[in-house]
Design an enzyme around this catalytic site. Sequence first.
Site, mmCIF file in Angstrom:
data_model
loop_
_atom_site.group_PDB
_atom_site.id
_atom_site.type_symbol
_atom_site.label_atom_id
_atom_site.label_comp_id
_atom_site.label_asym_id
_atom_site.label_seq_id
_atom_site.Cartn_x
_atom_site.Cartn_y
_atom_site.Cartn_z
ATOM 1 C CE LYS A 249 -3.921 2.275 2.581
ATOM 2 N NZ LYS A 249 -3.215 3.631 2.071
ATOM 3 N NE ARG A 254 -7.855 4.114 -6.496
ATOM 4 C CZ ARG A 254 -8.510 3.384 -6.141
ATOM 5 N NH1 ARG A 254 -8.989 3.687 -4.735
ATOM 6 N NH2 ARG A 254 -9.097 2.318 -6.720
ATOM 7 C CG PHE A 339 -3.040 -0.515 -7.567
ATOM 8 C CD1 PHE A 339 -4.313 -0.564 -7.602
ATOM 9 C CD2 PHE A 339 -2.635 0.906 -7.118
ATOM 10 C CE1 PHE A 339 -5.390 0.362 -7.326
ATOM 11 C CE2 PHE A 339 -3.462 1.922 -6.993
ATOM 12 C CZ PHE A 339 -4.519 1.595 -6.839
ATOM 13 N NE ARG A 424 -15.307 3.160 1.945
ATOM 14 C CZ ARG A 424 -13.890 3.585 1.995
ATOM 15 N NH1 ARG A 424 -13.054 2.946 2.072
ATOM 16 N NH2 ARG A 424 -13.975 4.673 1.445
HETATM 17 P P1 ATP Z 1 -10.497 5.393 0.600
HETATM 18 O O1 ATP Z 1 -9.656 6.015 -0.588
HETATM 19 O O2 ATP Z 1 -10.695 3.916 0.878
HETATM 20 O O3 ATP Z 1 -11.420 6.374 0.960
HETATM 21 P P2 ATP Z 1 -8.344 6.868 2.003
HETATM 22 O O4 ATP Z 1 -8.232 7.676 1.037
HETATM 23 O O5 ATP Z 1 -8.352 7.243 3.699
HETATM 24 O O6 ATP Z 1 -9.494 5.874 1.836
HETATM 25 P P3 ATP Z 1 -6.748 4.748 2.653
HETATM 26 O O7 ATP Z 1 -7.782 4.065 3.544
HETATM 27 O O8 ATP Z 1 -5.294 5.113 3.253
HETATM 28 O O9 ATP Z 1 -7.141 5.660 1.803
HETATM 29 O O10 ATP Z 1 -6.420 3.560 1.496
HETATM 30 C C1 ATP Z 1 -7.009 3.165 0.329
HETATM 31 C C2 ATP Z 1 -6.194 3.906 -0.786
HETATM 32 O O11 ATP Z 1 -4.880 3.562 -0.904
HETATM 33 C C3 ATP Z 1 -6.583 3.686 -2.326
HETATM 34 O O12 ATP Z 1 -7.653 4.801 -2.391
HETATM 35 C C4 ATP Z 1 -5.627 4.152 -3.090
HETATM 36 O O13 ATP Z 1 -5.322 5.543 -3.312
HETATM 37 C C5 ATP Z 1 -4.181 3.660 -2.206
HETATM 38 N N1 ATP Z 1 -3.380 2.518 -2.513
HETATM 39 C C6 ATP Z 1 -2.219 2.294 -2.444
HETATM 40 N N2 ATP Z 1 -1.689 1.180 -2.906
HETATM 41 C C7 ATP Z 1 -2.657 0.305 -3.423
HETATM 42 C C8 ATP Z 1 -2.927 -0.853 -4.013
HETATM 43 N N3 ATP Z 1 -1.873 -1.420 -3.992
HETATM 44 N N4 ATP Z 1 -4.146 -1.166 -4.220
HETATM 45 C C9 ATP Z 1 -5.322 -0.357 -3.983
HETATM 46 N N5 ATP Z 1 -5.183 0.873 -3.676
HETATM 47 C C10 ATP Z 1 -3.850 1.297 -3.082
#
Ligand code: ATP
Length: 587
Positions: A249, A254, A339, A424
Amino acid sequence: MRFSKLAEYLEKLEATPSRLSLINILSELFLVVEEKEIAKVVYLISGRVAPFYLPIEMGMAEKNIAASIARAYGVEREEVLRRYGQVGDLGKVAEELSSKLKIQSSKLEVSDVFNTLLEIAKSTGEGTVEKKVSALSGLLIKVDPISVKHLVRIPLGTSRLGIGDPTILDGFAQSKLGDRKNRKVLEGAYNKTSDLGLIGETLWREGQKGVEKLDVTVGRPIRSQLAERLPDPKTILEKFAGVAHVQFKYDGFRVQIHKQGKTVRLFSRNLEETTLMFPELIEGTLNQIKANEVILDSEALAFNPESEEFLPFQETTKRRRKYGIEEMQKKLPLKAFVFDIMYLDGKSLINTPLKTRMELLKKTIAGDEILKIEDRKDVILIPQPGEITDSVERVDLLFNDALSKGLEGLIVKRPDSVYEAGARNFNWVKLKRHSSGELQDTIDCVILGYVFGRGKRADFGAGALLVGVYDQEKDEFVTVSKIGTGLTDEEWREIHKRADKIKVDKKPARVNSILEPSVWVKPEIVIEVLADEITRSPVHTAGKSETEPGYALRFPRLVRFREGDKRPEDSTTVDELVKLFGQQFKK
Ligand code: ATP
């Protein structure tokens, strides 16, 4: 449809205090809109002349809009600005001035107004300001006062009536599919195309069957698939029937990459086009992608070329800016960890299992071998196919490996899962770094209002923020907390500066709250909040029903503003909050 008719509906939508009546008014409106105008009506309701993801803006400064009003009604621009100072709403100023013209209703059609606004948006080059000013004033002298008020707010960018996309879909469903419960049918298409105008047009022309056939296309952002949370590798493998697809991660932002021939376009987490911000990603895509057409999902991170290290989020995020792009590109060049792949040469891959998608991903991106090409291009896109494992120890090891590399943790995916746009669910699970000895996650909240402070705090005008989360089902913002302590004076000033621009004089229709703050604001600012615990509370409306209390945050504190990458509808949902609450007790 006459524009004045549409304006009557906009007037009603603006005045209504409840979401259900928003849906009723919308569906009344949709019943009388024809196929050729539905897309235009939908964009205009959102205060735009294009779908959300296209960066088509009117490009008119306030003073130029004032000049249009002045010219239309034969007064000095200074006079318009003086009145604006008193009334605080240029739309109302124009409405008042135009009422002297005694135009009761005009023959201008929605299409006429839309097309002129689109011309205004598109006009560039020499003499642009004059062209825009005169085109707008040309419209203003032809419509009645109510139309004028709503028309002026479009180039001003203040016409957002606070109607969320799901509410528009509810309106579609109620008027065309008999019941708003049928929104679900339309949501699939929305998640794949992000274009309400296109969905409207298709629904009007071909009915439900046509909408169901809409698929992903290059150039229209796909709503991102999102991840759930689970506490540890063992629980995840149990949930996945023993086999997991593990990826690192990365903590950047994104980027969805769309390539069609030599054209590359980029979209952010909240579906805004960011193509111009990241030239190296465009170059990387053109150099490394071996296919003609492709859609990729990636996380972009800033990279220090000297030390060859990836930089933390705070640095990476400096790249999200509209000016000084070249300079920042030199200082903080980006790499994109790819990814997922959702489209390849004429074929949508969203229903192809992850395992196969990852094989295609590897084949589609040229890697280190391009370094051997004579002119030595940089590798900028780095494929992240991840690995499949059935061992808890292996997931643990990868998790620790990720942490030691300075990454946030893992995203663990179900190997046979499809790409579920906008969803989700437990097809993707995030496993994040421990903090204070426990696995936890932050909550993204929307600021709904603030309560005036006493004493020293009163100087900044705020004592506590009323914040909420998003109820996806009802398309409403519901309260979870009042945040008072833990903000520095500087943060209060900052919040005040932002919140004051979006103050409103009554509770917005899509906000559901028992508490009454001193000042309501439009639900627009998203902040990341860390709390000790989620508790049940009768005064908060998140997850509250007639018989059950709501959910609330205990000891909440501000972590950061999530501007740029999250729309209010992308904040934490009630569903997620309830799940997090459930997980607390398991520990
Ligand atoms: P969300 O995007 O789920 O609303 P958030 O912005 O708080 O939550 P996180 O909870 O930290 O983000 O984790 C999800 C995010 O991690 C994804 O939206 C993407 O941008 C990022 N990410 C990084 N590596 C990956 C991966 N290998 N596969 C999917 N997402 C990834």
